[in-house]
Design a protein around this motif. Structure first.
Motif, PDB file in Angstrom:
ATOM      1  N   ALA A 298     -37.417  -5.952   2.018  1.00  0.00           N
ATOM      2  CA  ALA A 298     -38.670  -6.482   1.475  1.00  0.00           C
ATOM      3  C   ALA A 298     -39.728  -6.616   2.571  1.00  0.00           C
ATOM      4  O   ALA A 298     -39.789  -7.644   3.274  1.00  0.00           O
ATOM      5  CB  ALA A 298     -38.426  -7.839   0.813  1.00  0.00           C
ATOM      6  N   HIS A 299     -40.499  -5.585   2.773  1.00  0.00           N
ATOM      7  CA  HIS A 299     -41.716  -5.712   3.579  1.00  0.00           C
ATOM      8  C   HIS A 299     -42.733  -4.707   3.050  1.00  0.00           C
ATOM      9  O   HIS A 299     -42.370  -3.606   2.649  1.00  0.00           O
ATOM     10  CB  HIS A 299     -41.467  -5.485   5.069  1.00  0.00           C
ATOM     11  N   GLN A 300     -43.980  -5.106   3.070  1.00  0.00           N
ATOM     12  CA  GLN A 300     -45.034  -4.278   2.479  1.00  0.00           C
ATOM     13  C   GLN A 300     -45.439  -3.119   3.377  1.00  0.00           C
ATOM     14  O   GLN A 300     -45.989  -2.127   2.891  1.00  0.00           O
ATOM     15  CB  GLN A 300     -46.293  -5.131   2.201  1.00  0.00           C
TER      16      GLN A 300
ATOM     17  N   SER B  28     -44.427  -2.424  10.100  1.00  0.00           N
ATOM     18  CA  SER B  28     -43.938  -3.758  10.466  1.00  0.00           C
ATOM     19  C   SER B  28     -42.692  -3.700  11.337  1.00  0.00           C
ATOM     20  O   SER B  28     -41.979  -2.682  11.377  1.00  0.00           O
ATOM     21  CB  SER B  28     -43.602  -4.547   9.195  1.00  0.00           C
ATOM     22  N   PHE B  29     -42.416  -4.811  11.995  1.00  0.00           N
ATOM     23  CA  PHE B  29     -41.177  -4.936  12.767  1.00  0.00           C
ATOM     24  C   PHE B  29     -39.983  -4.862  11.821  1.00  0.00           C
ATOM     25  O   PHE B  29     -38.961  -4.247  12.134  1.00  0.00           O
ATOM     26  CB  PHE B  29     -41.179  -6.252  13.560  1.00  0.00           C
ATOM     27  N   ASN B  30     -40.126  -5.469  10.649  1.00  0.00           N
ATOM     28  CA  ASN B  30     -39.047  -5.401   9.651  1.00  0.00           C
ATOM     29  C   ASN B  30     -38.699  -3.961   9.312  1.00  0.00           C
ATOM     30  O   ASN B  30     -37.524  -3.628   9.133  1.00  0.00           O
ATOM     31  CB  ASN B  30     -39.456  -6.136   8.368  1.00  0.00           C
ATOM     32  N   CYS B  31     -39.719  -3.113   9.215  1.00  0.00           N
ATOM     33  CA  CYS B  31     -39.463  -1.708   8.876  1.00  0.00           C
ATOM     34  C   CYS B  31     -38.705  -1.028  10.015  1.00  0.00           C
ATOM     35  O   CYS B  31     -37.757  -0.267   9.774  1.00  0.00           O
ATOM     36  CB  CYS B  31     -40.767  -0.977   8.580  1.00  0.00           C
TER      37      CYS B  31
ATOM     38  N   LEU C 131     -39.083 -14.116   6.930  1.00  0.00           N
ATOM     39  CA  LEU C 131     -38.862 -15.447   6.344  1.00  0.00           C
ATOM     40  C   LEU C 131     -40.172 -15.934   5.707  1.00  0.00           C
ATOM     41  O   LEU C 131     -41.222 -15.962   6.354  1.00  0.00           O
ATOM     42  CB  LEU C 131     -38.411 -16.414   7.446  1.00  0.00           C
ATOM     43  N   TYR C 132     -40.111 -16.274   4.431  1.00  0.00           N
ATOM     44  CA  TYR C 132     -41.265 -16.826   3.710  1.00  0.00           C
ATOM     45  C   TYR C 132     -40.891 -18.230   3.248  1.00  0.00           C
ATOM     46  O   TYR C 132     -39.987 -18.388   2.425  1.00  0.00           O
ATOM     47  CB  TYR C 132     -41.599 -15.978   2.472  1.00  0.00           C
ATOM     48  N   TRP C 133     -41.599 -19.224   3.743  1.00  0.00           N
ATOM     49  CA  TRP C 133     -41.343 -20.598   3.328  1.00  0.00           C
ATOM     50  C   TRP C 133     -39.851 -20.953   3.382  1.00  0.00           C
ATOM     51  O   TRP C 133     -39.263 -21.429   2.413  1.00  0.00           O
ATOM     52  CB  TRP C 133     -41.920 -20.868   1.922  1.00  0.00           C
TER      53      TRP C 133
ATOM     54  N   THR D 289     -36.931 -11.773  10.125  1.00  0.00           N
ATOM     55  CA  THR D 289     -37.875 -12.137  11.174  1.00  0.00           C
ATOM     56  C   THR D 289     -38.492 -13.492  10.832  1.00  0.00           C
ATOM     57  O   THR D 289     -38.549 -13.878   9.662  1.00  0.00           O
ATOM     58  CB  THR D 289     -39.003 -11.097  11.271  1.00  0.00           C
ATOM     59  N   THR D 290     -38.944 -14.182  11.862  1.00  0.00           N
ATOM     60  CA  THR D 290     -39.614 -15.465  11.632  1.00  0.00           C
ATOM     61  C   THR D 290     -41.007 -15.424  12.264  1.00  0.00           C
ATOM     62  O   THR D 290     -41.288 -14.578  13.123  1.00  0.00           O
ATOM     63  CB  THR D 290     -38.846 -16.629  12.295  1.00  0.00           C
ATOM     64  N   GLY D 291     -41.840 -16.368  11.849  1.00  0.00           N
ATOM     65  CA  GLY D 291     -43.095 -16.594  12.543  1.00  0.00           C
ATOM     66  C   GLY D 291     -42.863 -17.607  13.657  1.00  0.00           C
ATOM     67  O   GLY D 291     -43.390 -17.495  14.756  1.00  0.00           O
ATOM     68  N   GLY D 292     -42.019 -18.601  13.359  1.00  0.00           N
ATOM     69  CA  GLY D 292     -41.734 -19.677  14.311  1.00  0.00           C
ATOM     70  C   GLY D 292     -40.777 -19.247  15.415  1.00  0.00           C
ATOM     71  O   GLY D 292     -40.007 -18.298  15.254  1.00  0.00           O
ATOM     72  N   MET D 293     -40.838 -19.963  16.529  1.00  0.00           N
ATOM     73  CA  MET D 293     -39.963 -19.664  17.663  1.00  0.00           C
ATOM     74  C   MET D 293     -38.598 -20.312  17.461  1.00  0.00           C
ATOM     75  O   MET D 293     -38.460 -21.287  16.710  1.00  0.00           O
ATOM     76  CB  MET D 293     -40.594 -20.193  18.948  1.00  0.00           C
TER      77      MET D 293
ATOM     78  N   SER E  95     -39.770 -14.671  15.912  1.00  0.00           N
ATOM     79  CA  SER E  95     -41.196 -14.527  16.220  1.00  0.00           C
ATOM     80  C   SER E  95     -41.609 -13.180  16.853  1.00  0.00           C
ATOM     81  O   SER E  95     -42.307 -13.174  17.870  1.00  0.00           O
ATOM     82  CB  SER E  95     -41.560 -15.684  17.171  1.00  0.00           C
ATOM     83  N   PRO E  96     -41.219 -12.069  16.255  1.00  0.00           N
ATOM     84  CA  PRO E  96     -41.525 -10.775  16.912  1.00  0.00           C
ATOM     85  C   PRO E  96     -43.025 -10.503  17.011  1.00  0.00           C
ATOM     86  O   PRO E  96     -43.467  -9.849  17.959  1.00  0.00           O
ATOM     87  CB  PRO E  96     -40.841  -9.743  15.997  1.00  0.00           C
ATOM     88  N   ALA E  97     -43.792 -11.035  16.052  1.00  0.00           N
ATOM     89  CA  ALA E  97     -45.235 -10.742  16.051  1.00  0.00           C
ATOM     90  C   ALA E  97     -45.929 -11.357  17.264  1.00  0.00           C
ATOM     91  O   ALA E  97     -46.991 -10.890  17.678  1.00  0.00           O
ATOM     92  CB  ALA E  97     -45.865 -11.251  14.755  1.00  0.00           C
ATOM     93  N   HIS E  98     -45.329 -12.425  17.817  1.00  0.00           N
ATOM     94  CA  HIS E  98     -45.949 -13.096  18.965  1.00  0.00           C
ATOM     95  C   HIS E  98     -45.283 -12.717  20.292  1.00  0.00           C
ATOM     96  O   HIS E  98     -45.610 -13.281  21.327  1.00  0.00           O
ATOM     97  CB  HIS E  98     -45.906 -14.621  18.761  1.00  0.00           C
TER      98      HIS E  98
HETATM   99  N1  FMN Z   1     -42.451 -17.978   9.354  1.00  0.00           N
HETATM  100  C1  FMN Z   1     -41.535 -18.946   9.583  1.00  0.00           C
HETATM  101  O1  FMN Z   1     -41.006 -19.051  10.696  1.00  0.00           O
HETATM  102  N2  FMN Z   1     -41.146 -19.812   8.587  1.00  0.00           N
HETATM  103  C2  FMN Z   1     -41.656 -19.749   7.336  1.00  0.00           C
HETATM  104  O2  FMN Z   1     -41.268 -20.549   6.483  1.00  0.00           O
HETATM  105  C3  FMN Z   1     -42.642 -18.749   7.079  1.00  0.00           C
HETATM  106  N3  FMN Z   1     -43.196 -18.661   5.844  1.00  0.00           N
HETATM  107  C4  FMN Z   1     -44.094 -17.664   5.597  1.00  0.00           C
HETATM  108  C5  FMN Z   1     -44.624 -17.550   4.308  1.00  0.00           C
HETATM  109  C6  FMN Z   1     -45.514 -16.541   4.004  1.00  0.00           C
HETATM  110  C7  FMN Z   1     -46.036 -16.422   2.610  1.00  0.00           C
HETATM  111  C8  FMN Z   1     -45.903 -15.624   5.020  1.00  0.00           C
HETATM  112  C9  FMN Z   1     -46.901 -14.525   4.718  1.00  0.00           C
HETATM  113  C10 FMN Z   1     -45.399 -15.731   6.290  1.00  0.00           C
HETATM  114  C11 FMN Z   1     -44.488 -16.751   6.609  1.00  0.00           C
HETATM  115  N4  FMN Z   1     -43.923 -16.861   7.883  1.00  0.00           N
HETATM  116  C12 FMN Z   1     -43.016 -17.863   8.124  1.00  0.00           C
HETATM  117  C13 FMN Z   1     -44.231 -15.894   8.935  1.00  0.00           C
HETATM  118  C14 FMN Z   1     -43.423 -14.596   8.751  1.00  0.00           C
HETATM  119  O3  FMN Z   1     -42.035 -14.873   8.671  1.00  0.00           O
HETATM  120  C15 FMN Z   1     -43.685 -13.612   9.897  1.00  0.00           C
HETATM  121  O4  FMN Z   1     -45.044 -13.280   9.835  1.00  0.00           O
HETATM  122  C16 FMN Z   1     -42.852 -12.360   9.784  1.00  0.00           C
HETATM  123  O5  FMN Z   1     -41.494 -12.688   9.906  1.00  0.00           O
HETATM  124  C17 FMN Z   1     -43.218 -11.342  10.846  1.00  0.00           C
HETATM  125  O6  FMN Z   1     -42.502 -10.140  10.600  1.00  0.00           O
HETATM  126  P1  FMN Z   1     -43.288  -8.739  10.517  1.00  0.00           P
HETATM  127  O7  FMN Z   1     -43.954  -8.562  11.849  1.00  0.00           O
HETATM  128  O8  FMN Z   1     -42.250  -7.661  10.271  1.00  0.00           O
HETATM  129  O9  FMN Z   1     -44.280  -8.837   9.384  1.00  0.00           O
END
Ligand code: FMN
Length: 230
Positions: free
Chosen positions: A10-12, A16-19, A103-105, A147-151, A191-194
Motif C-alpha cells: 500500500a503506497h501511492q 517512495s521508499f516503500n516501493c 504507518l498511518y495513525w 516505514t514510519t515518520g517518527g524516529m 523515518s526514512p524520509a528524514h
Molecule cells: N508516522 C508515524 O510515525 N506514525 C503515525 O502514526 C503516522 N501516521 C500518518 C498518517 C498519515 C495519514 C500520513 C499521511 C502519514 C503518517 N505518518 C506517520 C508518516 C508516514 O508513516 C511516513 O510519511 C511514511 O512512512 C514515509 O514513507 P514513504 O517515504 O515511503 O512515503
C-alpha cells in the motif's frame, strides 16, 4: 519445492521508499526461485469498505445485514465478489505474506485495513474452531514491513509515542496470529524520509540481507492457545 510469497503493498507512489522496499523483496524472492505475487492496492484501486456489495446474489437477512454471517455464507457458496476471491486465491497459495506499508495513525493505511476486513472472511481465514494455534493459516508466515515518520527513539517504551509493540498488537495478534499465521518479527524502517540518502541505502541493504533468510526465520512466540478455554 517452489515457495510462494504474496506482498500486499500500500503506497501511492512508485518513487517512495516503500516501493523500493517492495521491489527489493520482489527481486530477492524471484532470485531465490520463489513465485512472487504482488497486490498493489492503490494501483488496483482496491475497495476498502466492507459492504453488502461484497456478496453476490440474495442476502440471507437483508433486513439486518451482518457482514460476518453473509460473507461466511457467500464464501461457502462461492458468492463473494470477484476481487475478494482473487485475493483469497493469492493468500491460499502463499507460504509467506508480506504487508508493506507506511504507518498511518499507528496502523495500516485504510486501503490495507480494507483488504484485511474484506479478504480475511469467516470460513476462509478463521472459524470458531480454527483460531490462533489451530488457525487455518498455521503453515504460513506473515510479516509487517513498514516505514514510519517518527524516529525509533519516539517509539521506545519510555518514548513520546510509547512502545511500537503496543501499536502492533492488534495487527500481529488480533489479525495475523488470530488467523493462525506464524508472525515474523516486524521489519521497521524508522523515518526514512528524514534520513540522508546513505542511511536509506543502508536500510535497504539490511532488508536485502534479511530477505535471504526470511522464509526460514523463527516466528515470534505467543501464548499457546491450549492455555485458554475456548
Ligand atoms: N508516522 C508515524 O510515525 N506514525 C503515525 O502514526 C503516522 N501516521 C500518518 C498518517 C498519515 C495519514 C500520513 C499521511 C502519514 C503518517 N505518518 C506517520 C508518516 C508516514 O508513516 C511516513 O510519511 C511514511 O512512512 C514515509 O514513507 P514513504 O517515504 O515511503 O512515503
Amino acid at each position: 519445492m517452489e515457495k510462494t510469497v504474496l506482498i500486499v503493498y500500500a503506497h501511492q507512489s512508485p518513487k517512495s521508499f516503500n516501493c523500493a522496499v517492495k521491489d527489493a523483496a520482489v527481486k530477492a524472492f524471484a532470485d531465490q526461485g520463489c513465485k512472487v505475487l504482488v497486490s498493489d492496492l492503490y494501483a488496483m484501486n482496491f475497495r476498502a469498505v466492507a459492504t453488502a456489495d461484497d456478496v453476490k446474489g440474495k442476502l440471507k437477512t437483508p433486513e439486518h445485514f451482518r457482514y460476518n454471517e453473509e460473507t461466511a455464507l457467500a464464501w461457502k457458496e462461492g458468492r463473494l465478489s470477484d476481487d475478494i476471491v482473487e485475493e483469497q486465491r493469492k493468500v491460499q497459495q502463499a507460504d509467506l505474506v508480506i504487508f508493506q506499508f507506511p504507518l498511518y495513525w499507528f496502523n495500516v493505511p485504510a486501503i490495507m485495513k480494507g483488504w484485511i476486513d474484506r479478504v480475511l472472511t469467516q470460513g476462509f481465514a478463521y472459524s470458531l474452531q480454527n483460531l490462533y494455534d489451530n488457525g487455518f493459516f498455521k503453515n504460513k508466515k506473515a510479516i509487517l514491513s513498514f516505514t514510519t515518520g517518527g524516529m525509533e527513539s519516539m517509539y521506545l517504551p519510555d518514548g513520546l509515542n510509547g512502545d511500537i509493540n503496543v501499536a502492533l498488537w492488534p495487527l500481529q495478534s488480533g489479525v495475523l496470529r488470530f488467523c493462525g499465521f506464524q508472525v515474523l518479527a516486524p521489519q521497521i524502517f524508522w523515518s526514512p524520509a528524514h534520513a540522508p540518502n546513505e542511511a536509506r541505502v543502508a536500510l535497504l541493504e539490511a532488508w536485502k540481507a534479511r530477505l535471504g533468510g526470511l522464509l526460514d526465520e523463527k516466528p515470534l512466540s505467543f501464548a499457546p492457545t491450549e492455555l485458554f478455554d475456548l
